[in-house]
Design a protein around this motif. Sequence first.
Motif, PDB file in Angstrom:
ATOM      1  N   LYS A   1       0.740  -1.063  -0.106  1.00 49.51           N
ATOM      2  CA  LYS A   1      -0.071   0.075  -0.034  1.00 49.51           C
ATOM      3  C   LYS A   1       0.887   1.362  -0.229  1.00 49.51           C
ATOM      4  CE  LYS A   1      -3.835   2.250   2.450  1.00 49.51           C
ATOM      5  NZ  LYS A   1      -3.077   3.450   2.164  1.00 49.51           N
ATOM      6  N   ARG A   2       1.938   1.320   0.718  1.00 46.98           N
ATOM      7  CA  ARG A   2       2.703   2.542   0.807  1.00 46.98           C
ATOM      8  C   ARG A   2       3.443   2.711  -0.531  1.00 46.98           C
ATOM      9  NH1 ARG A   2       8.086   0.751   2.951  1.00 46.98           N
ATOM     10  NH2 ARG A   2       8.666  -0.029   0.673  1.00 46.98           N
ATOM     11  N   ASP A   3       3.926   1.590  -1.284  1.00 45.18           N
ATOM     12  CA  ASP A   3       4.348   1.870  -2.600  1.00 45.18           C
ATOM     13  C   ASP A   3       3.469   2.318  -3.532  1.00 45.18           C
ATOM     14  OD1 ASP A   3       6.883   1.538  -1.500  1.00 45.18           O
ATOM     15  OD2 ASP A   3       7.395  -0.565  -2.502  1.00 45.18           O
ATOM     16  N   LEU A   4       2.270   1.645  -3.550  1.00 44.73           N
ATOM     17  CA  LEU A   4       1.060   2.036  -4.541  1.00 44.73           C
ATOM     18  C   LEU A   4       0.792   3.633  -4.281  1.00 44.73           C
ATOM     19  CD1 LEU A   4      -1.217  -1.189  -4.340  1.00 44.73           C
ATOM     20  CD2 LEU A   4      -0.004  -0.334  -6.599  1.00 44.73           C
ATOM     21  N   ASP A   5       0.623   4.065  -3.034  1.00 39.31           N
ATOM     22  CA  ASP A   5       0.227   5.490  -2.663  1.00 39.31           C
ATOM     23  C   ASP A   5       1.508   6.193  -3.207  1.00 39.31           C
ATOM     24  OD1 ASP A   5      -1.911   4.474  -1.519  1.00 39.31           O
ATOM     25  OD2 ASP A   5      -1.284   4.814   0.358  1.00 39.31           O
ATOM     26  N   ARG A   6       2.685   5.883  -2.745  1.00 34.25           N
ATOM     27  CA  ARG A   6       3.888   6.632  -3.413  1.00 34.25           C
ATOM     28  C   ARG A   6       4.082   6.737  -5.004  1.00 34.25           C
ATOM     29  NH1 ARG A   6       9.870   4.369  -3.015  1.00 34.25           N
ATOM     30  NH2 ARG A   6      11.184   5.960  -4.302  1.00 34.25           N
ATOM     31  N   ALA A   7       3.510   5.786  -5.605  1.00 33.19           N
ATOM     32  CA  ALA A   7       3.560   5.615  -6.895  1.00 33.19           C
ATOM     33  C   ALA A   7       2.557   6.614  -7.447  1.00 33.19           C
ATOM     34  CB  ALA A   7       3.240   4.349  -7.775  1.00 33.19           C
ATOM     35  N   ASP A   8       1.231   6.756  -6.987  1.00 32.68           N
ATOM     36  CA  ASP A   8       0.336   7.749  -7.047  1.00 32.68           C
ATOM     37  C   ASP A   8       0.816   9.182  -7.003  1.00 32.68           C
ATOM     38  OD1 ASP A   8      -1.589   5.723  -7.619  1.00 32.68           O
ATOM     39  OD2 ASP A   8      -2.395   5.937  -5.704  1.00 32.68           O
ATOM     40  N   ALA A   9       1.270   9.504  -5.973  1.00 31.44           N
ATOM     41  CA  ALA A   9       1.900  10.692  -5.648  1.00 31.44           C
ATOM     42  C   ALA A   9       3.274  11.064  -6.356  1.00 31.44           C
ATOM     43  CB  ALA A   9       2.361  10.785  -4.060  1.00 31.44           C
ATOM     44  N   ASP A  10       4.027  10.227  -6.645  1.00 33.04           N
ATOM     45  CA  ASP A  10       5.204  10.524  -7.614  1.00 33.04           C
ATOM     46  C   ASP A  10       4.633  10.874  -8.977  1.00 33.04           C
ATOM     47  OD1 ASP A  10       6.737  10.151  -5.304  1.00 33.04           O
ATOM     48  OD2 ASP A  10       7.817   8.191  -6.070  1.00 33.04           O
ATOM     49  N   CYS A  11       3.704   9.989  -9.473  1.00 35.63           N
ATOM     50  CA  CYS A  11       3.311  10.154 -10.743  1.00 35.63           C
ATOM     51  C   CYS A  11       2.651  11.669 -11.181  1.00 35.63           C
ATOM     52  CB  CYS A  11       2.304   9.125 -11.487  1.00 35.63           C
ATOM     53  SG  CYS A  11       3.196   7.425 -11.466  1.00 35.63           S
ATOM     54  N   ALA A  12       1.835  11.830  -9.976  1.00 34.45           N
ATOM     55  CA  ALA A  12       0.995  13.101 -10.274  1.00 34.45           C
ATOM     56  C   ALA A  12       2.168  14.151  -9.951  1.00 34.45           C
ATOM     57  CB  ALA A  12       0.009  13.327  -9.049  1.00 34.45           C
ATOM     58  N   ALA A  13       2.910  14.073  -9.248  1.00 33.98           N
ATOM     59  CA  ALA A  13       4.143  15.290  -9.076  1.00 33.98           C
ATOM     60  C   ALA A  13       5.065  15.303 -10.282  1.00 33.98           C
ATOM     61  CB  ALA A  13       4.864  14.850  -7.863  1.00 33.98           C
ATOM     62  N   PHE A  14       5.174  14.374 -10.829  1.00 33.71           N
ATOM     63  CA  PHE A  14       6.011  14.308 -12.192  1.00 33.71           C
ATOM     64  C   PHE A  14       5.298  15.116 -13.206  1.00 33.71           C
ATOM     65  CE2 PHE A  14       7.626  12.824 -16.206  1.00 33.71           C
ATOM     66  CZ  PHE A  14       9.058  12.757 -15.995  1.00 33.71           C
ATOM     67  N   GLU A  15       3.962  14.868 -13.521  1.00 34.36           N
ATOM     68  CA  GLU A  15       3.295  15.427 -14.159  1.00 34.36           C
ATOM     69  C   GLU A  15       3.389  17.066 -13.930  1.00 34.36           C
ATOM     70  OE1 GLU A  15      -1.039  14.801 -16.503  1.00 34.36           O
ATOM     71  OE2 GLU A  15      -1.136  14.632 -14.487  1.00 34.36           O
ATOM     72  N   GLU A  16       2.938  17.234 -12.669  1.00 37.82           N
ATOM     73  CA  GLU A  16       2.862  18.834 -12.383  1.00 37.82           C
ATOM     74  C   GLU A  16       4.363  19.579 -12.583  1.00 37.82           C
ATOM     75  OE1 GLU A  16       1.368  22.273 -10.755  1.00 37.82           O
ATOM     76  OE2 GLU A  16       0.479  20.665 -11.241  1.00 37.82           O
ATOM     77  N   ALA A  17       5.346  18.974 -12.602  1.00 39.76           N
ATOM     78  CA  ALA A  17       6.655  19.356 -12.477  1.00 39.76           C
ATOM     79  C   ALA A  17       7.144  19.746 -14.036  1.00 39.76           C
ATOM     80  CB  ALA A  17       7.765  18.567 -11.868  1.00 39.76           C
ATOM     81  N   TYR A  18       6.494  18.932 -14.976  1.00 39.28           N
ATOM     82  CA  TYR A  18       7.304  18.785 -16.303  1.00 39.28           C
ATOM     83  C   TYR A  18       6.159  18.814 -17.405  1.00 39.28           C
ATOM     84  CZ  TYR A  18      11.501  16.926 -13.640  1.00 39.28           C
ATOM     85  OH  TYR A  18      12.540  16.907 -12.932  1.00 39.28           O
ATOM     86  N   LYS A  19       5.053  18.550 -17.223  1.00 39.84           N
ATOM     87  CA  LYS A  19       4.060  18.601 -18.211  1.00 39.84           C
ATOM     88  C   LYS A  19       3.978  20.097 -19.087  1.00 39.84           C
ATOM     89  CE  LYS A  19      -0.436  17.209 -19.734  1.00 39.84           C
ATOM     90  NZ  LYS A  19      -1.865  16.657 -19.491  1.00 39.84           N
TER      91      LYS A  19
END
Length: 621
Positions: free
Chosen positions: A52-70
């Motif tokens: 669960k920790r890594d799934l939540d982290r994946a959600d957060a990391d992917c969203a943050a990546f899009e915010e930073a670079y899209k």
Amino acid sequence: MPRSQKMTKRVARRPGKPHPARAATSPKSSLGRLPEWNLNDLYSGLDDPAVKRDLDRADADCAAFEEAYKGKLAAMAAAPDGGAQLAAAVKRYEAIDDLMGRIGSYAGLVHAGDTVDPARTKFYGDAQERMTAASTHLLFFTLELNRVEDAVLEKAMADPALGHYRPWLEDVRRYKPYQLEDRVEQLFHEKSVTGYSAWNRQFDATIAGLRFKVGGKSLAIEPVLNLLVDRAGEKRKAAAEALAHTFKDHVRDFALITNTLAKDKEISDRWRGFADIADDRHLSNRVEREVVDALVSAVRAAYPRLSHRYYALKAKWFGKKRLPHWDRNAPLPQVPTRTVGWTEAKDTVLGAYGAFSPKMAAIAERFFAERWIDAPVRPGKAPGAFAHPTTPSAHPYVLLNYQGKPRDVMTLAHELGHGVHQVLAAPNGALMAPTPLTLAETASVFGEMLTFKKLLAATRDKKERKAMLAAKAEDMINTVVRQIAFYTFERAVHTERKNGELTAKRIGELWLDVQRESLGPAIELKPGYENFWVYIPHFIHSPFYVYAYAFGDCLVNSLYAVYEHAADGFAERYLAMLSAGGTKHHSELLAPFGLDARDPTFWQGGLGVIERMIEELEGLG
């Protein structure tokens, strides 16, 4: 799908896995104690809080990546420090790929261990959905990279930090002509869970749930397929008839799955603009269409000299003019078939690897010592064998269904070849460790060849030598001739599907056509064989995958010939080739050995090895 979820599978067989909480070894049998793998290096169980920790982290990391670079990549690339900025983005993207690869690998391995267990099936499905949703935020990245002008990106790659990723960036840009508008790409991505991925799961569950009545017993598919190489002819016949009966009962289901996935692929190919039904596969394999076409033409032209000739010889050994299809892989008459215990199989493969390269053997030995292998046959475990690279921050796992047949020893050698390759390539990172299928099969087939040659050299008995040569010839025919026939069958199915659905009867007719062409007149295709296409997983999971086996086998035949005549240093060059992972084109990797798959005569060398083996068998009587 993250790269790390993909599994490298054995010819015409399939994967599986037990729960990590199980004991380290299976109950002792005549084979000795068979190892069961330990998945704790990924997660400790379905309820491990780290999942669960890594799934939540994946959600957060992917969203943050899009915010930073899209929407910012073009400007970043053109900046004075564009190379450094893009390199930082790619590294961040790679870290997310590694994390999601770990989750996806664990879910896939657990599910493959028992595809009919509701808890595992739910876990697998939920994990897929979560990762698909999270990775939607990443779709923009490669799409935007491909919109950066060539000159701008080339200048940015002058920075060593970004230049390191040149092979991956060049791979990404090869897809540039076929990428769609961002919203369409997002739709394709999100609907994959309810589209082709769902049909793949349905196929797996259907195959795992099939039962075949043989000799009063109800068996899963793997033990029944194993009976096709039993010494007793009546058991081979009973197994084939049981397969035919159950396949017939379920053929409509498999026809629906096949039609749906073929149409799904046709829609995708049409939207993307691929000219040929296999061009997407060629692109992912980094191999030119003309190279594959040359391979296919060479093998089909060689059918009379290889499979037709061999099966006529085998029918003669059995005192017949024609063999029923269930005797195609039968053991030779008057040659005892012994059971090979697990310890002997392990020692045989490690000994062959060690004679070639101590480093190669040391890597392979870790799979045994650190419980990276799952070997027993179990109810619910998917049939076949595979090597799964997982992700560079972890390590590969190998699955077998080991039953002590001599061919099982070759399968162990094959999958460990993949495993060694995956370990050596891992330092290239999550984005550049993966190897195209055409070259991925090189390491596995080379491992088999090392093992076979070592065993053959130690054999003094004429009958044993004949049996070994026959088994190897059959294996090479199955790897080269049969896989090209599979490829021909797939092309026929996908071509006709463009004009409408194919009935199960029509698919069976296409299957029989290519089987008659490839196997020749000495093999009699009895009623029921028309439905034997249904259980081949590659048609479902990886369309047009199969030619990679023939590519790898012919390549290894040529490579091994270089090895036998090479001066010192071949092993080092070979391991360097494996260590390159996906960073080089096949032409670059083969150049140090003086080989070139683009040479029209290249394939004849590999096919000639099989032909000479058949000639030796003819001489043995």
